[in-house]
Design a protein around this motif. Structure first.
Motif, PDB file in Angstrom:
ATOM      1  N   THR A 267     -38.628  -0.585 -12.717  1.00  0.00           N
ATOM      2  CA  THR A 267     -39.800   0.259 -12.493  1.00  0.00           C
ATOM      3  C   THR A 267     -39.685   0.955 -11.141  1.00  0.00           C
ATOM      4  OG1 THR A 267     -41.186  -1.219 -13.801  1.00  0.00           O
ATOM      5  CG2 THR A 267     -42.311   0.259 -12.272  1.00  0.00           C
ATOM      6  N   GLN A 268     -39.584   2.274 -11.175  1.00  0.00           N
ATOM      7  CA  GLN A 268     -39.514   3.071  -9.953  1.00  0.00           C
ATOM      8  C   GLN A 268     -39.827   4.518 -10.317  1.00  0.00           C
ATOM      9  OE1 GLN A 268     -35.507   2.452  -8.461  1.00  0.00           O
ATOM     10  NE2 GLN A 268     -34.616   3.907  -9.883  1.00  0.00           N
ATOM     11  N   ALA A 269     -39.931   5.376  -9.297  1.00  0.00           N
ATOM     12  CA  ALA A 269     -40.372   6.753  -9.514  1.00  0.00           C
ATOM     13  C   ALA A 269     -39.403   7.577 -10.357  1.00  0.00           C
ATOM     14  CB  ALA A 269     -40.602   7.436  -8.164  1.00  0.00           C
ATOM     15  N   GLN A 270     -38.202   7.082 -10.590  1.00  0.00           N
ATOM     16  CA  GLN A 270     -37.268   7.717 -11.511  1.00  0.00           C
ATOM     17  C   GLN A 270     -37.906   7.878 -12.898  1.00  0.00           C
ATOM     18  OE1 GLN A 270     -33.725   5.388 -11.991  1.00  0.00           O
ATOM     19  NE2 GLN A 270     -32.812   6.741 -13.540  1.00  0.00           N
ATOM     20  N   PHE A 271     -38.866   7.022 -13.215  1.00  0.00           N
ATOM     21  CA  PHE A 271     -39.513   7.027 -14.525  1.00  0.00           C
ATOM     22  C   PHE A 271     -41.009   7.327 -14.415  1.00  0.00           C
ATOM     23  CE2 PHE A 271     -36.151   3.755 -14.268  1.00  0.00           C
ATOM     24  CZ  PHE A 271     -35.192   4.411 -15.039  1.00  0.00           C
ATOM     25  N   ALA A 272     -41.397   7.990 -13.341  1.00  0.00           N
ATOM     26  CA  ALA A 272     -42.818   8.195 -13.048  1.00  0.00           C
ATOM     27  C   ALA A 272     -43.566   8.875 -14.186  1.00  0.00           C
ATOM     28  CB  ALA A 272     -42.969   9.015 -11.772  1.00  0.00           C
ATOM     29  N   GLY A 273     -42.938   9.830 -14.857  1.00  0.00           N
ATOM     30  CA  GLY A 273     -43.631  10.588 -15.895  1.00  0.00           C
ATOM     31  C   GLY A 273     -44.212   9.716 -16.987  1.00  0.00           C
TER      32      GLY A 273
END
Length: 329
Positions: free
Chosen positions: A34-40
């Protein structure tokens, strides 16, 4: 009359209960933690965009021992985030993965090198040790080395490949002249560890002409043949892209939503906000539909692997616009 009214009211409650349970389940497997790489995706969930599409989405984080292709093959997810090289390699080996959407327009992959290791240009790679991620992430690197005509078995005229963990320790400890990094993640780990941009030279895959598509959405061909499943994916992609565009426009809020979903507690606000700012540069310019030119560039890069290419034949049926045409128009 009283009995009839009670029955009608009860029937209405029952109908409402049925409607409340009508949301379709979708399980998404991420490529990493979980990180901003998958924010969408987290934004789409948090803002109710999936709810608006009558979807109950479960987001499964990845990790060092989780391969999205294997999860998809085993039925552990309906859709997965994966890099195209790994997806095409899996497809050639018999797993019929299909790209149904491409939220990331640009590649964030690069080699980060120490200047004091004598690395100024790609000519200086010869005789050096380079850190490389595996588990499917090595494919773009191998294609690049093939283009540079650099053997990867070591020696003065080639490069020694160090199987890199998902950290930058080999660079910090001078075990490698360069390590694999993403613009939005590991590069900043190097900086936070004490090295400065002036200490480093970076080689972005995009600028080297060897970038391949990253973080696409993939589903299995056989599942897409089911109209009900296709309809779920149309709604999922529509809501996800709404989440991505919201994240681009509200990066700090998106980073906070990611932090709220980080069950590990390992992420920090500073790092996630910085990451979201960099990720937004990579999703910018994409409405979710795969660009055929980007696809062809990726394929040609993977086919040009010399004696050991990532894929050996031009793929067929590896992507579709059917989902995005319905989701975005």
């Amino acid at each position: 009359m009283k009995k009839r009214s009670t029955y009608v009211a009860g029937a209405a409650v029952g109908l409402m209960g049925t409607m409340a349970q009508a949301a379709d389940d979708v399980t998404l497997q991420l490529k990493w933690v979980t990180q901003a790489q998958f924010a969408g995706y987290y934004v789409a969930q948090d803002k109710g965009f999936y709810d608006e599409e009558d979807l109950n989405v479960t987001i499964k984080p990845g990790g060092p021992d989780i391969a999205p292709t294997q999860v998809l093959a085993g039925g552990g997810a309906d859709v997965a985030v994966e890099w195209m090289p790994a997806a095409l390699a899996a497809r050639e080996k018999g797993l019929p993965m299909v790209n149904i959407a491409q939220p990331f327009k640009s590649s964030g992959m690069m080699l980060t090198c120490r200047k004091d290791a004598g690395i100024e240009t790609t000519d200086d790679f010869k005789g050096k040790t380079l850190g490389v991620w595996f588990f499917g992430n090595e494919f773009p690197f191998l294609s690049w080395m093939s283009k540079l005509e650099l053997p990867t078995e070591g020696g003065e005229d080639g490069v020694t490949v160090l199987k890199q963990g998902f950290n930058v320790d080999p660079l910090l400890q001078n075990q490698a002249a360069c390590v694999s990094t993403m613009t939005y993640n590991e590069y900043w780990q190097v900086i936070d560890a004490g090295l400065t941009p002036d200490d480093l030279n970076v080689f972005k895959y995009e600028e080297q002409g060897v970038a391949t598509l990253e973080d696409g959405l993939y589903a299995l061909e056989e599942n897409l043949a089911d109209p009900a499943f296709e309809d779920k994916m149309v709604r999922f992609v529509r809501a996800s892209m709404k989440g991505w565009k919201y994240a681009e426009e509200n990066p700090d809020e998106a980073a906070e939503i990611v932090l709220d979903n980080d069950a590990s507690g390992a992420q920090t606000e500073e790092h996630q906000k910085r990451m979201m700012g960099e990720v937004a540069k990579l999703t910018a310019g994409s409405n979710g539909a795969l660009d055929e030119a980007d696809y062809e560039r990726t394929v040609q890069s993977l086919l040009s692997g010399g004696s050991d290419p990532v894929i050996t034949v031009e793929p067929s049926g590896a992507w579709t616009h059917a989902i995005t045409d319905k989701a975005l128009n």
